[in-house]
Design a protein around this motif. Structure first.
Motif, PDB file in Angstrom:
ATOM      1  N   LEU A 122       0.818  -1.206   0.000  1.00  7.85           N
ATOM      2  CA  LEU A 122       0.000   0.000   0.000  1.00  7.85           C
ATOM      3  C   LEU A 122       0.854   1.259   0.000  1.00  7.85           C
ATOM      4  CD1 LEU A 122      -2.937   1.127   0.219  1.00  7.85           C
ATOM      5  CD2 LEU A 122      -2.616   1.089   2.711  1.00  7.85           C
ATOM      6  N   PHE A 123       1.898   1.277   0.834  1.00  9.98           N
ATOM      7  CA  PHE A 123       2.723   2.479   0.976  1.00  9.98           C
ATOM      8  C   PHE A 123       4.015   2.419   0.167  1.00  9.98           C
ATOM      9  CE2 PHE A 123       0.087   2.631   4.787  1.00  9.98           C
ATOM     10  CZ  PHE A 123      -0.259   3.975   4.857  1.00  9.98           C
ATOM     11  N   GLY A 124       4.342   1.251  -0.331  1.00  6.50           N
ATOM     12  CA  GLY A 124       5.567   1.124  -1.108  1.00  6.50           C
ATOM     13  C   GLY A 124       6.817   1.026  -0.264  1.00  6.50           C
ATOM     14  N   ARG A 125       6.666   0.691   1.012  1.00  7.74           N
ATOM     15  CA  ARG A 125       7.831   0.530   1.887  1.00  7.74           C
ATOM     16  C   ARG A 125       7.384  -0.184   3.165  1.00  7.74           C
ATOM     17  NH1 ARG A 125       9.149   6.183   5.134  1.00  7.74           N
ATOM     18  NH2 ARG A 125       7.065   6.470   6.037  1.00  7.74           N
ATOM     19  N   SER A 126       8.363  -0.615   3.959  1.00  7.84           N
ATOM     20  CA  SER A 126       8.087  -1.189   5.265  1.00  7.84           C
ATOM     21  C   SER A 126       8.393  -0.155   6.330  1.00  7.84           C
ATOM     22  CB  SER A 126       8.949  -2.443   5.482  1.00  7.84           C
ATOM     23  OG  SER A 126       8.714  -2.995   6.764  1.00  7.84           O
ATOM     24  N   ALA A 127       7.347   0.257   7.055  1.00  8.96           N
ATOM     25  CA  ALA A 127       7.505   1.296   8.077  1.00  8.96           C
ATOM     26  C   ALA A 127       6.396   1.134   9.102  1.00  8.96           C
ATOM     27  CB  ALA A 127       7.435   2.691   7.448  1.00  8.96           C
ATOM     28  N   PRO A 128       6.576   1.647  10.331  1.00 10.50           N
ATOM     29  CA  PRO A 128       5.490   1.609  11.311  1.00 10.50           C
ATOM     30  C   PRO A 128       4.253   2.321  10.772  1.00 10.50           C
ATOM     31  CG  PRO A 128       7.559   2.268  12.338  1.00 10.50           C
ATOM     32  CD  PRO A 128       7.793   2.285  10.866  1.00 10.50           C
ATOM     33  N   VAL A 129       3.072   1.798  11.117  1.00 11.41           N
ATOM     34  CA  VAL A 129       1.807   2.328  10.585  1.00 11.41           C
ATOM     35  C   VAL A 129       0.971   2.912  11.720  1.00 11.41           C
ATOM     36  CG1 VAL A 129      -0.342   1.769   9.389  1.00 11.41           C
ATOM     37  CG2 VAL A 129       1.800   0.698   8.673  1.00 11.41           C
ATOM     38  N   VAL A 130       0.458   4.113  11.470  1.00 14.35           N
ATOM     39  CA  VAL A 130      -0.478   4.791  12.367  1.00 14.35           C
ATOM     40  C   VAL A 130      -1.856   4.746  11.720  1.00 14.35           C
ATOM     41  CG1 VAL A 130      -1.096   6.958  13.512  1.00 14.35           C
ATOM     42  CG2 VAL A 130       1.321   6.333  13.216  1.00 14.35           C
ATOM     43  N   LEU A 131      -2.851   4.262  12.457  1.00  9.96           N
ATOM     44  CA  LEU A 131      -4.228   4.258  11.971  1.00  9.96           C
ATOM     45  C   LEU A 131      -4.958   5.455  12.558  1.00  9.96           C
ATOM     46  CD1 LEU A 131      -6.644   2.794  10.559  1.00  9.96           C
ATOM     47  CD2 LEU A 131      -7.071   1.686  12.764  1.00  9.96           C
ATOM     48  N   GLU A 132      -5.490   6.290  11.696  1.00 11.36           N
ATOM     49  CA  GLU A 132      -6.263   7.460  12.128  1.00 11.36           C
ATOM     50  C   GLU A 132      -7.739   7.182  11.867  1.00 11.36           C
ATOM     51  OE1 GLU A 132      -6.274  11.867  13.073  1.00 11.36           O
ATOM     52  OE2 GLU A 132      -4.467  10.781  12.465  1.00 11.36           O
ATOM     53  N   ILE A 133      -8.541   7.101  12.914  1.00 14.63           N
ATOM     54  CA  ILE A 133      -9.962   6.788  12.775  1.00 14.63           C
ATOM     55  C   ILE A 133     -10.763   8.081  12.787  1.00 14.63           C
ATOM     56  CG2 ILE A 133     -11.944   5.639  13.824  1.00 14.63           C
ATOM     57  CD1 ILE A 133     -10.115   3.536  14.905  1.00 14.63           C
ATOM     58  N   GLY A 134     -11.407   8.377  11.664  1.00 14.97           N
ATOM     59  CA  GLY A 134     -12.177   9.607  11.555  1.00 14.97           C
ATOM     60  C   GLY A 134     -11.279  10.800  11.333  1.00 14.97           C
ATOM     61  N   SER A 135     -10.683  10.890  10.156  1.00 13.49           N
ATOM     62  CA  SER A 135      -9.712  11.948   9.878  1.00 13.49           C
ATOM     63  C   SER A 135     -10.353  13.277   9.511  1.00 13.49           C
ATOM     64  CB  SER A 135      -8.759  11.505   8.758  1.00 13.49           C
ATOM     65  OG  SER A 135      -9.471  11.018   7.642  1.00 13.49           O
ATOM     66  N   GLY A 136     -11.686  13.332   9.447  1.00 13.70           N
ATOM     67  CA  GLY A 136     -12.361  14.602   9.186  1.00 13.70           C
ATOM     68  C   GLY A 136     -11.952  15.197   7.855  1.00 13.70           C
ATOM     69  N   MET A 137     -11.634  16.484   7.863  1.00  8.95           N
ATOM     70  CA  MET A 137     -11.219  17.153   6.626  1.00  8.95           C
ATOM     71  C   MET A 137      -9.730  17.001   6.358  1.00  8.95           C
ATOM     72  SD  MET A 137     -14.101  17.987   5.585  1.00  8.95           S
ATOM     73  CE  MET A 137     -13.730  18.938   4.107  1.00  8.95           C
ATOM     74  N   GLY A 138      -9.015  16.350   7.270  1.00  8.41           N
ATOM     75  CA  GLY A 138      -7.657  15.923   6.974  1.00  8.41           C
ATOM     76  C   GLY A 138      -6.523  16.828   7.399  1.00  8.41           C
TER      77      GLY A 138
END
Length: 246
Positions: free
Chosen positions: A68-84
């Motif tokens: 998905l990201f094109g690399r191996s790195a720690p992932v943060v999940l943001e739930i409900g990002s609103g307008m970003g």
């Protein structure tokens, strides 16, 4: 080209499905956001519920974040990002981690895509739909470095508390996707919900509060427009940061 659809609304409205933790709403996109969806969605976005989604699966059927990201790195999940705005600012200041933002409302998805593109960020991807459904079906256990839940719907009426995002079953689900040492960071400007969040998180035996109760807003979490409105109304914003310990 697969663009986001109303499929998640249909899924969320079926009988016997889990209760929604957000208010479904419709709003016009406008030409700029429509353009962002048209040109950026194929590269940066995927739908939680669409069968034709370009979301890359791993061999076990879970989300392949390396693809998905094109690399191996720690992932943060943001739930409900609103307008970003918050997601964009945090990802820009944290290039060593990848940010997966999940938002149920299409204008917010489109706005975030535009912000990410204008900032030239490569560590953000955007999912359209119900974040809990994505976590249940596609996020591997112990795969996340952090989960952010900023200003979820407080569902203030007592009869609606069962719809709140931060409740024991949801917290157990999210915690299971965190690596050991990973953090669950919540924020709200509703005092009663803040107290309920604290009680729920503290009751999970696999989570540990990083302080005695609430933490001052960490400098890495920007003040959002929504948050400023709450502050203008006299609301007290409270942050909670819990760490997975087992």
């Amino acid at each position: 080209m697969t663009l986001p659809s109303d499929a998640f609304r249909l899924v969320a409205s079926r009988p016997h499905e889990p209760l929604r933790t957000f208010h479904p709403r419709r709003a016009p996109l406008g030409p700029e956001r429509e353009d962002a969806l048209r040109h950026l969605w194929p590269r940066l976005g995927f739908s939680v519920h669409d069968a034709g989604s370009p979301m890359p699966p791993s061999p076990d059927g879970t989300l392949d974040t390396v693809a998905l990201f094109g690399r191996s790195a720690p992932v943060v999940l943001e739930i409900g990002s609103g307008m970003g705005e918050t997601t964009t600012a945090m990802a820009a200041a944290d290039p060593a981690r990848d940010y997966l933002a999940v938002e149920a409302h299409l204008p917010g998805v489109a706005n975030l895509l535009g912000l990410v593109d204008r900032a030239g960020l490569t560590n953000v991807r955007v999912a359209h739909g119900d974040a809990l459904d994505l976590v249940r079906t596609a996020v591997a256990e112990e795969s996340l470095d952090a989960v952010h839940v900023f200003f979820p719907d407080p569902w203030p009426k007592a009869r609606h508390h069962k719809r709140r995002l931060v409740q024991p079953s949801h917290v157990a689900l999210l915690r299971s996707r965190l690596r050991l040492g990973g953090t669950l960071h919540c924020a709200t400007d509703w005092a009663a919900y803040a107290d309920a969040m604290l009680a729920v998180l503290a009751a999970d035996p696999s989570l540990e509060n990083t302080v005695d109760a609430f933490v001052p807003r960490p400098p890495h979490r920007p003040v959002t427009k929504f948050e400023r409105r709450g502050l203008d109304l006299g609301h007290e914003v409270r942050d909670l940061v819990f760490r997975r310990i087992r």
